[in-house]
Motif scaffolding. Structure first.
Motif, PDB file in Angstrom:
ATOM      1  N   VAL A  12       0.877  -1.176   0.000  1.00 25.10           N
ATOM      2  CA  VAL A  12       0.000   0.000   0.000  1.00 25.10           C
ATOM      3  C   VAL A  12       0.911   1.222   0.000  1.00 25.10           C
ATOM      4  N   MET A  13       0.747   2.051  -1.032  1.00 26.07           N
ATOM      5  CA  MET A  13       1.653   3.198  -1.176  1.00 26.07           C
ATOM      6  C   MET A  13       0.945   4.503  -0.812  1.00 26.07           C
ATOM      7  N   ALA A  14       1.642   5.335  -0.046  1.00 26.48           N
ATOM      8  CA  ALA A  14       1.060   6.599   0.413  1.00 26.48           C
ATOM      9  C   ALA A  14       2.091   7.719   0.280  1.00 26.48           C
ATOM     10  N   TYR A  15       1.615   8.957   0.378  1.00 25.47           N
ATOM     11  CA  TYR A  15       2.492  10.122   0.145  1.00 25.47           C
ATOM     12  C   TYR A  15       3.583  10.244   1.203  1.00 25.47           C
ATOM     13  N   GLY A  16       3.194  10.068   2.493  1.00 26.39           N
ATOM     14  CA  GLY A  16       4.158  10.240   3.587  1.00 26.39           C
ATOM     15  C   GLY A  16       4.208  11.685   4.052  1.00 26.39           C
ATOM     16  N   THR A  17       4.591  11.857   5.304  1.00 28.79           N
ATOM     17  CA  THR A  17       4.683  13.207   5.888  1.00 28.79           C
ATOM     18  C   THR A  17       5.790  13.183   6.924  1.00 28.79           C
ATOM     19  N   PRO A  18       6.402  14.334   7.221  1.00 31.83           N
ATOM     20  CA  PRO A  18       7.437  14.325   8.273  1.00 31.83           C
ATOM     21  C   PRO A  18       6.798  13.984   9.623  1.00 31.83           C
ATOM     22  N   SER A  19       7.518  13.194  10.463  1.00 27.19           N
ATOM     23  CA  SER A  19       6.918  12.886  11.766  1.00 27.19           C
ATOM     24  C   SER A  19       7.189  13.975  12.798  1.00 27.19           C
TER      25      SER A  19
ATOM     26  N   LYS B 238       5.873   3.156 -10.849  1.00 22.14           N
ATOM     27  CA  LYS B 238       7.177   2.984 -11.521  1.00 22.14           C
ATOM     28  C   LYS B 238       8.239   2.631 -10.460  1.00 22.14           C
ATOM     29  N   THR B 239       8.222   3.370  -9.354  1.00 18.25           N
ATOM     30  CA  THR B 239       9.191   3.102  -8.278  1.00 18.25           C
ATOM     31  C   THR B 239       9.007   1.667  -7.761  1.00 18.25           C
TER      32      THR B 239
ATOM     33  N   GLY C 291       4.470   1.538   1.990  1.00 14.80           N
ATOM     34  CA  GLY C 291       5.669   2.172   1.422  1.00 14.80           C
ATOM     35  C   GLY C 291       5.325   3.606   1.055  1.00 14.80           C
ATOM     36  N   MET C 292       6.182   4.540   1.421  1.00 19.59           N
ATOM     37  CA  MET C 292       5.876   5.963   1.214  1.00 19.59           C
ATOM     38  C   MET C 292       6.663   6.536   0.027  1.00 19.59           C
ATOM     39  N   LYS C 293       6.044   7.566  -0.558  1.00 14.89           N
ATOM     40  CA  LYS C 293       6.693   8.243  -1.680  1.00 14.89           C
ATOM     41  C   LYS C 293       7.816   9.173  -1.186  1.00 14.89           C
ATOM     42  N   HIS C 294       7.529   9.903  -0.093  1.00  6.72           N
ATOM     43  CA  HIS C 294       8.474  10.948   0.326  1.00  6.72           C
ATOM     44  C   HIS C 294       8.964  10.830   1.763  1.00  6.72           C
ATOM     45  N   ALA C 295       8.698   9.718   2.432  1.00  7.00           N
ATOM     46  CA  ALA C 295       9.148   9.565   3.831  1.00  7.00           C
ATOM     47  C   ALA C 295       9.430   8.088   4.097  1.00  7.00           C
ATOM     48  N   HIS C 296      10.130   7.815   5.203  1.00  7.62           N
ATOM     49  CA  HIS C 296      10.419   6.423   5.582  1.00  7.62           C
ATOM     50  C   HIS C 296       9.172   5.732   6.137  1.00  7.62           C
TER      51      HIS C 296
ATOM     52  N   GLU D  66      14.231  17.660   5.199  1.00  2.00           N
ATOM     53  CA  GLU D  66      14.582  16.432   4.455  1.00  2.00           C
ATOM     54  C   GLU D  66      13.408  16.019   3.534  1.00  2.00           C
ATOM     55  N   TYR D  67      12.224  16.142   4.088  1.00  5.13           N
ATOM     56  CA  TYR D  67      11.002  15.776   3.337  1.00  5.13           C
ATOM     57  C   TYR D  67      10.825  16.684   2.124  1.00  5.13           C
ATOM     58  N   TYR D  68      10.949  17.986   2.354  1.00  9.66           N
ATOM     59  CA  TYR D  68      10.750  18.972   1.275  1.00  9.66           C
ATOM     60  C   TYR D  68      11.835  18.780   0.200  1.00  9.66           C
ATOM     61  N   THR D  69      13.045  18.475   0.644  1.00 11.43           N
ATOM     62  CA  THR D  69      14.155  18.241  -0.301  1.00 11.43           C
ATOM     63  C   THR D  69      13.851  17.009  -1.155  1.00 11.43           C
ATOM     64  N   HIS D  70      13.265  15.999  -0.545  1.00  7.97           N
ATOM     65  CA  HIS D  70      12.923  14.788  -1.305  1.00  7.97           C
ATOM     66  C   HIS D  70      11.838  15.097  -2.332  1.00  7.97           C
ATOM     67  N   ILE D  71      10.802  15.866  -1.933  1.00  7.76           N
ATOM     68  CA  ILE D  71       9.732  16.244  -2.871  1.00  7.76           C
ATOM     69  C   ILE D  71      10.331  17.015  -4.047  1.00  7.76           C
ATOM     70  N   ARG D  72      11.358  17.827  -3.745  1.00  5.62           N
ATOM     71  CA  ARG D  72      11.994  18.639  -4.797  1.00  5.62           C
ATOM     72  C   ARG D  72      13.128  17.866  -5.496  1.00  5.62           C
ATOM     73  N   ARG D  73      13.012  16.557  -5.481  1.00  2.97           N
ATOM     74  CA  ARG D  73      13.971  15.665  -6.134  1.00  2.97           C
ATOM     75  C   ARG D  73      15.431  15.975  -5.785  1.00  2.97           C
ATOM     76  N   GLY D  74      15.681  16.166  -4.491  1.00  4.82           N
ATOM     77  CA  GLY D  74      17.049  16.355  -4.009  1.00  4.82           C
ATOM     78  C   GLY D  74      17.501  17.801  -3.937  1.00  4.82           C
ATOM     79  N   ASN D  75      16.681  18.757  -4.414  1.00  8.09           N
ATOM     80  CA  ASN D  75      17.073  20.177  -4.328  1.00  8.09           C
ATOM     81  C   ASN D  75      16.558  20.779  -3.027  1.00  8.09           C
ATOM     82  N   PRO D  76      17.438  21.170  -2.111  1.00  6.74           N
ATOM     83  CA  PRO D  76      16.942  21.735  -0.847  1.00  6.74           C
ATOM     84  C   PRO D  76      16.177  23.032  -1.099  1.00  6.74           C
ATOM     85  N   PRO D  77      15.115  23.288  -0.331  1.00  2.00           N
ATOM     86  CA  PRO D  77      14.368  24.537  -0.495  1.00  2.00           C
ATOM     87  C   PRO D  77      15.169  25.707   0.062  1.00  2.00           C
TER      88      PRO D  77
END
Ligand code: FEC
Length: 307
Positions: free
Chosen positions: A10-17, A125-126, A83-88, A24-35
């Motif tokens: 089951v795949m979900a978006y994920g959020t920082p805890s 795809k992932t 399994g999350m898209k943007h978080a552990h 770290e979360y925002y950087t992952h959403i931005r494909r590795g580019n820190p905000p």
């Protein structure tokens, strides 16, 4: 372990805890580019406005547990993972764990009903790449936007929310069925996302007998490319100019309470509604509603039977 067990991913978006994990979360959403520090602070401020953390991880956990219980009532035997898209735990980490647990056959499903190459397409795809890397067989659900119990659950939500308007106002209430905006380029790519959203909205509107309704876009990202619009805030101003005084927002693109619902609708849209003197209500999110969980179970069982 039992070799016959089917692994349900089951795949979900994920959020920082916690707020410490937002960067770290925002950087992952931005494909590795820190905000930038300003953008990061803006996002932290939004989490603070909804109480510091999003309820998304807790709701995802409850949905997954409910689904596992429901599925294991039937003859098939499932071991359910998240399994999350943007978080552990990231999708890749979970698939690796499934392989370690001896799972051979995996079914993937995303906690989002409408297919876009940029949303469900990216999750799947992932998952497929990770499954291939570990030699697992995988089959993924693409969408379930017209799944019968899913539509039933939304119809009940819309009826309950309409009942919160004074009886005399109900017929004139405008219903906006919203979803996360995506970059406009998906239209040229003939992506099914806008069509599927229209179909879900139409199915609900027909069942409830709503005369004034439309689809709406919300929560567009802050990037340099054009996004599908008009944004819901702009749309609200347009509706006010057309004489709308009662508005119900039903966020059909989301299945849980989270930042994009609790901040973008409940805080941002409500603030504008007050300025525009519009009576705004929102439908309750599906979260772990047993009808929604049953809809997901139906989709999964059909996918298993395709084999
Ligand atoms: O409660 C929470 O903490 C998480 C809420 C959350 C959900 C969610 C769902 C979707 N998103 C989709 C697409 C995009 C694209 C970008 C993008 C950016 C963000 C940011 C935050 C965020 N999203 Fe999200 N989304 C959630 C949260 N999303 C935070 C970053 C700040 C901002 O832009 O507001 C732009 C990426 C980029 O910069 O290139 C695209 C889609 C969904 C619905 C489907 C799904 O749930 O997977 C589509 C929940």
């Amino acid at each position: 372990m039992d070799k016959q067990k089917i692994g349900l991913l089951v795949m979900a978006y994920g959020t920082p805890s916690s707020l410490n994990e937002v960067e770290e979360y925002y950087t992952h959403i931005r494909r590795g580019n820190p905000p930038t520090p300003e953008k990061l602070q803006e996002l932290i401020d939004r989490y603070e406005a909804i109480g510091g953390v999003s309820p998304l991880n807790a709701i995802t956990k409850s949905q997954v547990e409910g689904l596992e219980r429901k599925l294991n009532e039937s003859t098939c035997s499932f071991q359910v993972y998240v399994g999350m898209k943007h978080a552990h735990p990231f999708i890749e980490e979970t698939v690796e764990q499934m392989a370690k647990d001896g799972i051979h056959q995996v079914i993937g499903i995303v906690l989002a009903p409408h297919y876009s190459i940029m949303s469900i397409g990216a999750y799947n795809k992932t998952a497929r790449e990770a499954a291939q890397a570990h030699g697992l067989e995988i089959s993924c659900v693409d969408s379930y936007h017209l799944e019968s119990l899913f539509v039933d659950a939304l119809v009940l939500r819309v009826e309950a929310a309409l009942a919160r308007f004074p009886k005399a106002e109900r017929k004139e209430t405008m219903v906006l069925f919203t979803a996360h905006s995506l970059p406009e380029k998906i239209v040229e790519m003939n992506d099914p996302y806008p069509r599927q959203l229209r179909e879900t909205a139409e199915a609900i509107a027909t069942r409830v007998g709503i005369s004034h309704w439309d689809n709406g876009w919300q929560s567009a990202g802050q990037t340099n490319v054009p996004w599908l619009g008009p944004d819901i805030l702009e749309k609200m101003t347009m509706l006010k100019a057309e004489g709308v005084k009662q508005l119900l927002i039903c966020p059909i693109g989301f299945v849980s309470d989270h930042l994009e619902v609790l901040y973008d609708i409940d805080i941002e849209c409500q603030k504008l509604a007050q300025e525009l003197d519009i009576h705004l209500e929102r439908t309750a999110s599906l979260n772990d509603d047993p009808l929604f969980i049953e809809a997901l179970a139906d989709v999964v069982l059909r996918k298993v039977n395709e084999h």
